[in-house]
Write a protein that holds these residues in place. Sequence first.
Motif, short mmCIF file in Angstrom:
data_model
loop_
_atom_site.label_atom_id
_atom_site.label_comp_id
_atom_site.label_asym_id
_atom_site.label_seq_id
_atom_site.Cartn_x
_atom_site.Cartn_y
_atom_site.Cartn_z
N TRP A 225 0.84 -1.20 0.00
CA TRP A 225 0.00 0.00 0.00
C TRP A 225 0.88 1.25 0.00
O TRP A 225 2.02 1.18 0.43
N PRO A 226 0.39 2.40 -0.46
CA PRO A 226 -0.97 2.66 -0.93
C PRO A 226 -1.26 2.00 -2.28
O PRO A 226 -0.40 2.03 -3.17
N ILE A 227 -2.44 1.38 -2.37
CA ILE A 227 -2.77 0.72 -3.62
C ILE A 227 -3.05 1.80 -4.66
O ILE A 227 -4.06 2.49 -4.64
N GLN A 228 -2.11 1.93 -5.58
CA GLN A 228 -2.18 2.92 -6.66
C GLN A 228 -1.66 2.25 -7.93
O GLN A 228 -0.66 1.52 -7.89
N ALA A 229 -2.34 2.48 -9.03
CA ALA A 229 -1.95 1.83 -10.28
C ALA A 229 -2.29 2.72 -11.46
O ALA A 229 -3.03 3.71 -11.34
N LYS A 339 -7.00 3.27 6.08
CA LYS A 339 -8.07 4.26 6.25
C LYS A 339 -8.39 4.50 7.73
O LYS A 339 -8.99 5.52 8.08
N SER A 340 -8.00 3.57 8.58
CA SER A 340 -8.30 3.71 10.01
C SER A 340 -7.07 4.08 10.83
O SER A 340 -7.16 4.18 12.06
N LYS A 347 -6.12 10.45 2.20
CA LYS A 347 -6.53 11.03 0.91
C LYS A 347 -7.61 10.13 0.33
O LYS A 347 -7.43 8.91 0.28
N SER A 348 -8.70 10.72 -0.10
CA SER A 348 -9.84 9.93 -0.58
C SER A 348 -10.28 10.35 -1.97
O SER A 348 -11.47 10.39 -2.28
N GLU A 355 -4.16 10.78 -5.61
CA GLU A 355 -4.97 11.45 -4.59
C GLU A 355 -5.70 10.46 -3.69
O GLU A 355 -6.63 10.84 -2.98
N SER A 356 -5.31 9.20 -3.72
CA SER A 356 -5.95 8.19 -2.87
C SER A 356 -4.89 7.44 -2.07
O SER A 356 -3.87 7.00 -2.62
N ILE A 357 -5.10 7.34 -0.77
CA ILE A 357 -4.27 6.51 0.10
C ILE A 357 -5.19 5.42 0.67
O ILE A 357 -6.10 5.71 1.43
N ASP A 358 -4.96 4.18 0.27
CA ASP A 358 -5.86 3.09 0.67
C ASP A 358 -5.09 1.78 0.67
O ASP A 358 -3.95 1.69 0.19
N SER A 359 -5.72 0.74 1.21
CA SER A 359 -5.17 -0.61 1.21
C SER A 359 -6.29 -1.59 0.89
O SER A 359 -7.47 -1.21 0.89
#
Length: 526
Positions: A225-229, A339-340, A347-348, A355-359
């Motif tokens: 992560w962050p899952i970005q592609a 996210k937690s 970033k959402s 612009e997204s930070i997620d897993s």
Amino acid sequence: MFKPFCIFILSLMLTASFSLAQTAKTKPNIVIILADDMGFADIGSFGSEIQTPNIDRLAANGLKMTQFYNAGRCCPSRTALLTGLYPHQAGVGDMVANKGFPAYQGYLNEHCATIAELLKAEAGYTTIVSGKWHVGLQPSALAYNRGFDKSFTMLNNGSSYFNSKPLYNDGSKITFMLNDKEIVRNDTSKYLTQAITDFAIGSLEQIKDQKNPFFLYVAYNAPHWPIQALPQDIAKYRGKYLNGWDALRYARYKKLLAAGIIKKEWALSPKYESVPDWDKLSANEKDKWDTRMAIYAAMIDRMDICIGEILDKLKQIGKDKNTIILFASDNGGSADEVKSLSTVIQKSGTPGSVESIDSYEKPWANVSNTPFKLFKRNTHEGGISTPFIAYFPGVIKAGSTNTQVGHFIDILPTCLDLAGVTYPEQFRGRKLTPVEGNSLAGLFKGKPYKDHDAIYWEHEGSRAIRKGKWKLVAENNTPWELYDMESDRSELNNLAAKYPDKVKQLETTYLAWANKVGVQDWNKIK
């Protein structure tokens, strides 16, 4: 008499020179490719639906080792790989923070040497690293001071795939280095997986005419992560995961069985306890989860494409025939829920973008680690099992499979063996800790592989020993569990109560190892 004698001496000298040239010529090039946070069942040749034709080609034309282990997390695994030691012995029993004990100082110590240091000094190899380093922030532990001639490295655990802006809100920065200089990646930089690949390919181009062999270590950050592609890669997988995690775990399990990667006696572990029932999710929730897994799959897909580019480059420069390639992952799929996490900058924006930070969280990590249970950081099989592939044309028999137990500590002695290098007692005035691993070189040539008497793990209180068919394992502050790995590698039938003497015996062996390498009570050092 003088003239014939001179001719004789000249003949000896020419013979010796020819012999040395032949020896140098036959030393293989060595390429190690490491994925980050990728589970046991995430590539096609190990049961996945994700498109990984280049990795699968290496497997089809090489060797798959189905009981190969990492150290359960990024820093310890990389340390074991690079040094041939258990991570504690090299100073990286945990991560890169100094915990106040030699085994947990957080950077490579003076009593270890990397593959690159030894191959360069003892066998004349040109050495290259591209990608995630993460074995210490001190200058003495950085790649350019640890034997690498050319290096493009990220020092941290993770990064945006599109720039080097901070991921955490504690003020810490993401550091990239080009050799000994810090560099900055911005929003117009290449996608990180491509940047890592391009540096590796560019370095190969620069040394293509050299006669000495090379060692190339490609340490991808994907799919951490962050899952970005890249958008086009995500589009290939959108909608393909709407059947949910239960169906996908079972599909991967069946593929693993059919491929002979796992035994029919190893049942599919139950779905992780906190994973929701897919059929009870709303359409919007299903779409969100489908998107997350599509991004994760896209990251692995792009990594495979980039590996194909490296393989093409090796062929283009005429180095493909005498090059061994090893592929593995540093730990199992990650259950992190960024996210937690209050420590992570949230970033959402558009999923998968800068612009997204997620897993992808526990539900999909549970799929990645099929058929095993638990995750990265754990010493149960889901955290420490890696798909391991070795490819060496003309040496390794195509399509072969080995079920013996191996570990990342075996990689350094394997590389040294292939290069004709003996692990030294001292290196540049530093007394080295004796290497722990065994060489796989004989196995690659179809000869018997020396089994480990036992293999050990400890990470943040999670601990295990595997000795023969038995595995003793426990998470921090929990009792020992005992498993028969021949019949139950999924770790479903805890035999600790049935065989208390075996538990005691293995615990005694484990504690002796823990004392030797400097393991501390995690509850007292946090």
